[in-house]
Motif scaffolding. Structure first.
Motif, PDB file in Angstrom:
ATOM      1  N   GLY A 105       0.809  -1.214   0.000  1.00 34.25           N
ATOM      2  CA  GLY A 105       0.000   0.000   0.000  1.00 34.25           C
ATOM      3  C   GLY A 105       0.838   1.258   0.000  1.00 34.25           C
ATOM      4  N   ASP A 106       0.466   2.209   0.832  1.00 31.53           N
ATOM      5  CA  ASP A 106       1.160   3.490   0.979  1.00 31.53           C
ATOM      6  C   ASP A 106       1.782   3.524   2.375  1.00 31.53           C
ATOM      7  OD1 ASP A 106       0.960   6.657  -0.115  1.00 31.53           O
ATOM      8  OD2 ASP A 106       1.157   6.419   2.037  1.00 31.53           O
ATOM      9  N   PRO A 107       3.123   3.671   2.459  1.00 31.91           N
ATOM     10  CA  PRO A 107       3.795   3.546   3.769  1.00 31.91           C
ATOM     11  C   PRO A 107       3.288   4.525   4.832  1.00 31.91           C
ATOM     12  CG  PRO A 107       5.402   3.533   1.990  1.00 31.91           C
ATOM     13  CD  PRO A 107       4.081   3.892   1.369  1.00 31.91           C
ATOM     14  N   PHE A 108       2.825   5.697   4.411  1.00 31.42           N
ATOM     15  CA  PHE A 108       2.388   6.720   5.379  1.00 31.42           C
ATOM     16  C   PHE A 108       0.907   6.608   5.726  1.00 31.42           C
ATOM     17  CE2 PHE A 108       5.895  10.202   4.911  1.00 31.42           C
ATOM     18  CZ  PHE A 108       6.687   9.489   5.805  1.00 31.42           C
ATOM     19  N   PHE A 109       0.247   5.558   5.231  1.00 27.61           N
ATOM     20  CA  PHE A 109      -1.181   5.347   5.477  1.00 27.61           C
ATOM     21  C   PHE A 109      -1.326   4.021   6.223  1.00 27.61           C
ATOM     22  CE2 PHE A 109      -5.422   3.948   3.814  1.00 27.61           C
ATOM     23  CZ  PHE A 109      -6.185   5.007   4.281  1.00 27.61           C
ATOM     24  N   TYR A 110      -1.307   4.087   7.544  1.00 28.83           N
ATOM     25  CA  TYR A 110      -1.420   2.902   8.412  1.00 28.83           C
ATOM     26  C   TYR A 110      -0.313   1.868   8.163  1.00 28.83           C
ATOM     27  CZ  TYR A 110      -6.213   4.674   9.078  1.00 28.83           C
ATOM     28  OH  TYR A 110      -7.302   5.451   9.338  1.00 28.83           O
ATOM     29  N   GLY A 111       0.856   2.323   7.727  1.00 28.45           N
ATOM     30  CA  GLY A 111       1.932   1.381   7.419  1.00 28.45           C
ATOM     31  C   GLY A 111       2.787   1.049   8.637  1.00 28.45           C
ATOM     32  N   SER A 112       3.287  -0.192   8.693  1.00 27.45           N
ATOM     33  CA  SER A 112       4.160  -0.602   9.808  1.00 27.45           C
ATOM     34  C   SER A 112       5.505   0.107   9.762  1.00 27.45           C
ATOM     35  CB  SER A 112       4.416  -2.110   9.754  1.00 27.45           C
ATOM     36  OG  SER A 112       3.236  -2.806  10.032  1.00 27.45           O
ATOM     37  N   VAL A 128      10.865   8.026   1.659  1.00 30.19           N
ATOM     38  CA  VAL A 128       9.652   7.218   1.594  1.00 30.19           C
ATOM     39  C   VAL A 128       8.933   7.523   0.286  1.00 30.19           C
ATOM     40  CG1 VAL A 128       7.465   6.642   2.712  1.00 30.19           C
ATOM     41  CG2 VAL A 128       9.447   7.254   4.115  1.00 30.19           C
ATOM     42  N   ILE A 129       8.613   6.489  -0.477  1.00 31.40           N
ATOM     43  CA  ILE A 129       7.951   6.666  -1.771  1.00 31.40           C
ATOM     44  C   ILE A 129       6.502   6.210  -1.661  1.00 31.40           C
ATOM     45  CG2 ILE A 129       8.003   6.023  -4.215  1.00 31.40           C
ATOM     46  CD1 ILE A 129      11.035   5.428  -3.722  1.00 31.40           C
ATOM     47  N   PRO A 130       5.558   7.098  -1.991  1.00 30.11           N
ATOM     48  CA  PRO A 130       4.145   6.727  -1.838  1.00 30.11           C
ATOM     49  C   PRO A 130       3.748   5.577  -2.756  1.00 30.11           C
ATOM     50  CG  PRO A 130       4.350   8.904  -2.881  1.00 30.11           C
ATOM     51  CD  PRO A 130       5.728   8.468  -2.506  1.00 30.11           C
ATOM     52  N   GLY A 131       2.631   4.967  -2.424  1.00 24.89           N
ATOM     53  CA  GLY A 131       2.064   3.910  -3.255  1.00 24.89           C
ATOM     54  C   GLY A 131       0.556   4.052  -3.281  1.00 24.89           C
ATOM     55  N   ILE A 132      -0.079   3.366  -4.217  1.00 21.17           N
ATOM     56  CA  ILE A 132      -1.543   3.322  -4.254  1.00 21.17           C
ATOM     57  C   ILE A 132      -1.999   2.523  -3.033  1.00 21.17           C
ATOM     58  CG2 ILE A 132      -3.531   2.432  -5.547  1.00 21.17           C
ATOM     59  CD1 ILE A 132      -1.826   2.856  -8.120  1.00 21.17           C
ATOM     60  N   THR A 133      -2.962   3.031  -2.299  1.00 20.97           N
ATOM     61  CA  THR A 133      -3.400   2.343  -1.087  1.00 20.97           C
ATOM     62  C   THR A 133      -4.145   1.053  -1.431  1.00 20.97           C
ATOM     63  OG1 THR A 133      -5.496   3.539  -1.054  1.00 20.97           O
ATOM     64  CG2 THR A 133      -3.673   4.522   0.178  1.00 20.97           C
ATOM     65  N   GLY A 134      -4.156   0.132  -0.465  1.00 26.89           N
ATOM     66  CA  GLY A 134      -4.936  -1.091  -0.627  1.00 26.89           C
ATOM     67  C   GLY A 134      -6.416  -0.790  -0.804  1.00 26.89           C
ATOM     68  N   MET A 135      -6.916   0.238  -0.112  1.00 26.23           N
ATOM     69  CA  MET A 135      -8.353   0.537  -0.224  1.00 26.23           C
ATOM     70  C   MET A 135      -8.684   1.050  -1.627  1.00 26.23           C
ATOM     71  SD  MET A 135      -9.018   3.976   2.090  1.00 26.23           S
ATOM     72  CE  MET A 135      -8.293   5.564   1.591  1.00 26.23           C
ATOM     73  N   SER A 136      -7.746   1.769  -2.244  1.00 24.63           N
ATOM     74  CA  SER A 136      -7.968   2.230  -3.614  1.00 24.63           C
ATOM     75  C   SER A 136      -8.045   1.024  -4.559  1.00 24.63           C
ATOM     76  CB  SER A 136      -6.850   3.180  -4.030  1.00 24.63           C
ATOM     77  OG  SER A 136      -6.986   3.554  -5.381  1.00 24.63           O
ATOM     78  N   GLY A 137      -7.159   0.065  -4.365  1.00 30.88           N
ATOM     79  CA  GLY A 137      -7.228  -1.171  -5.158  1.00 30.88           C
ATOM     80  C   GLY A 137      -8.578  -1.847  -4.986  1.00 30.88           C
ATOM     81  N   CYS A 138      -9.125  -1.790  -3.778  1.00 29.70           N
ATOM     82  CA  CYS A 138     -10.415  -2.437  -3.516  1.00 29.70           C
ATOM     83  C   CYS A 138     -11.566  -1.681  -4.162  1.00 29.70           C
ATOM     84  CB  CYS A 138     -10.629  -2.597  -2.009  1.00 29.70           C
ATOM     85  SG  CYS A 138      -9.578  -3.889  -1.303  1.00 29.70           S
ATOM     86  N   TRP A 139     -11.553  -0.351  -4.104  1.00 29.08           N
ATOM     87  CA  TRP A 139     -12.676   0.330  -4.766  1.00 29.08           C
ATOM     88  C   TRP A 139     -12.569   0.230  -6.283  1.00 29.08           C
ATOM     89  CZ3 TRP A 139     -10.770   4.658  -1.279  1.00 29.08           C
ATOM     90  CH2 TRP A 139      -9.954   5.584  -1.930  1.00 29.08           C
ATOM     91  N   HIS A 140     -11.364   0.126  -6.815  1.00 30.98           N
ATOM     92  CA  HIS A 140     -11.244  -0.133  -8.258  1.00 30.98           C
ATOM     93  C   HIS A 140     -11.792  -1.515  -8.608  1.00 30.98           C
ATOM     94  CE1 HIS A 140      -9.356   3.328 -10.199  1.00 30.98           C
ATOM     95  NE2 HIS A 140      -9.021   3.631  -8.965  1.00 30.98           N
ATOM     96  N   ALA A 141     -11.590  -2.481  -7.709  1.00 34.09           N
ATOM     97  CA  ALA A 141     -12.128  -3.826  -7.954  1.00 34.09           C
ATOM     98  C   ALA A 141     -13.648  -3.802  -8.081  1.00 34.09           C
ATOM     99  CB  ALA A 141     -11.700  -4.778  -6.834  1.00 34.09           C
ATOM    100  N   THR A 142     -14.304  -2.898  -7.363  1.00 34.04           N
ATOM    101  CA  THR A 142     -15.773  -2.839  -7.433  1.00 34.04           C
ATOM    102  C   THR A 142     -16.264  -2.186  -8.725  1.00 34.04           C
ATOM    103  OG1 THR A 142     -16.079  -0.664  -6.373  1.00 34.04           O
ATOM    104  CG2 THR A 142     -15.913  -2.576  -4.905  1.00 34.04           C
ATOM    105  N   GLY A 143     -15.360  -1.521  -9.447  1.00 32.53           N
ATOM    106  CA  GLY A 143     -15.761  -0.864 -10.692  1.00 32.53           C
ATOM    107  C   GLY A 143     -16.668   0.336 -10.480  1.00 32.53           C
ATOM    108  N   MET A 144     -16.646   0.887  -9.265  1.00 31.41           N
ATOM    109  CA  MET A 144     -17.477   2.067  -8.975  1.00 31.41           C
ATOM    110  C   MET A 144     -16.644   3.112  -8.244  1.00 31.41           C
ATOM    111  SD  MET A 144     -21.116   0.520  -7.622  1.00 31.41           S
ATOM    112  CE  MET A 144     -20.415  -0.825  -6.648  1.00 31.41           C
TER     113      MET A 144
END
Lengths: 245, 245
Positions: A105-112, A128-144
């Motif tokens: 995910g993104d290290p600065f968003f609830y990252g260990s 620290v290099i940002p990343g797409i969050t896991g939650m963003s991956g999940c809302w993309h999975a819903t297609g909405m």
């Protein structure tokens, strides 16, 4: 003089990693990542096939996971010592080498990683290099789209007390609820109390080949891994109905 | 048979785009993007130097911006017609060609593309690729994690009524407030009423070469562009003080 570079790996599909992280990971000679004791680790799995053959790997294995209550003094001490020890080791390594730390995910968003980050302050150069969050991956999975117009999005942890969950679920338009797993029954009750249960989706491993998605009402409480994310989409203001910026 | 591929460009640094988006943009022969009338456009600027010399560009220029009140019937109609017309044009183009649409941040997170997305449903094959959000780029610019442990993060629009802002600001641990600009005086009053003003940062163009960051108390109300983001970091539970998962 080396440095420590924490790369956000994004939601799971290696093709969704930032160009910069992809380049750094492929060139890395020292690679560290967190994982549960005895597991391969999701972060390591994401970079399969990307590492140099001569890369030295450092598996930072959590000393405890579910054996102790998360708020017990023993657990807190064990974790603090774990982070202390790895901060020391990485700081020593970074005197001479560049070390790439892999974080989902993104290290600065609830990252260990932030527990190392705070300990490394002033002792090593850390990027620290940002990343797409896991939650963003999940809302993309819903297609909405998750949010529109002036929607309020609240990100909640399933570990919160039920009354707090209900209050936030009532107040926000869109919801992302993480740390579900054994907290799912409480999350479900709170969503029902807030009148949001019918609109909730449960998404696992969004963007990964084995992603799974279902309406929460169709999922059994016992069939929910800790990392699965519950989403409620906002409906927002749209040009047709209420204008936008 | 072509398709429409909406690529999330991330927060601004082209090196933070997903590997997949980078590859698709460099290979694209038809590229569309939103921009304000008479402007170059931020999305187009991010891909400077990446497009093929023979790529055909489609600048989708918003018909109105601040000339009309955003909730006036005229504004709503003009925007709806604008999206209708571009959905038609892209759908026609996608009968024979692949079209890459450039979108700042993450397209499914307050993105304008969703107004085309809903109109293209059933008329063209549409793929959406996530990106790092602008707010993530901004919290990385501050060099501090936005959320820890069980923090609640709320994402708010500066356009919300003041009493709504105050209520959400009091309830959440971490805040990201978008659409600031001329709404900044209201955002500032709400933060003060919620007791969060001292902890607020204003970040512009996070991850870009000209990024700017300041404590909100040190920024003049008149010196705030619309796209600047106000952040309040969560302080969360940490292993030292209260355990973590």
């Amino acid at each position: 003089m080396g440095k420590i570079i924490c790369t956000g790996l994004g939601p799971g599909d290696p093709d969704l990693m930032a160009v910069k992280s992809d380049r750094l990971i492929r060139a890395a000679t020292h690679v560290a990542y967190f994982r549960k004791l005895g597991r391969r680790g999701q972060a390591r799995r994401i970079v399969d096939g990307m590492l140099r053959a001569d890369a030295v790997e450092y598996a930072m294995e959590y000393p405890v996971t579910t054996e102790l209550p998360f708020d017990s003094p023993e657990y807190i001490l064990a974790l603090a010592q774990f982070y202390d020890a790895w901060a020391d080791r990485l700081a020593t390594l970074a005197i001479t080498e560049d070390v790439v730390v892999l974080c989902e995910g993104d290290p600065f968003f609830y990252g260990s990683f932030m527990h190392l980050y705070t300990r490394l302050k002033g002792r090593a150069v850390v990027e620290v290099i940002p990343g797409i969050t896991g939650m963003s991956g999940c809302w993309h999975a819903t297609g909405m789209p998750i949010t529109w117009g002036d929607d309020v999005l609240s990100v909640l942890m399933g570990t919160l007390p039920e009354e707090d969950l209900i209050r936030h679920m009532r107040a926000a338009d869109a919801l992302a609820i993480m740390k579900t797993g054994r907290n799912l029954p409480r999350v479900r009750r709170a969503l029902a109390a807030a009148g949001r249960l019918e609109d909730a989706w449960l998404v696992e491993r969004g963007t990964m080949p084995d992603q799974r998605m279902a309406r929460l009402v169709d999922v059994d409480d016992k069939d929910c891994p800790y990392f699965a994310i519950v989403l409620v989409h906002g409906t927002g203001r749209r040009p047709e109905v209420g204008g936008m910026e």
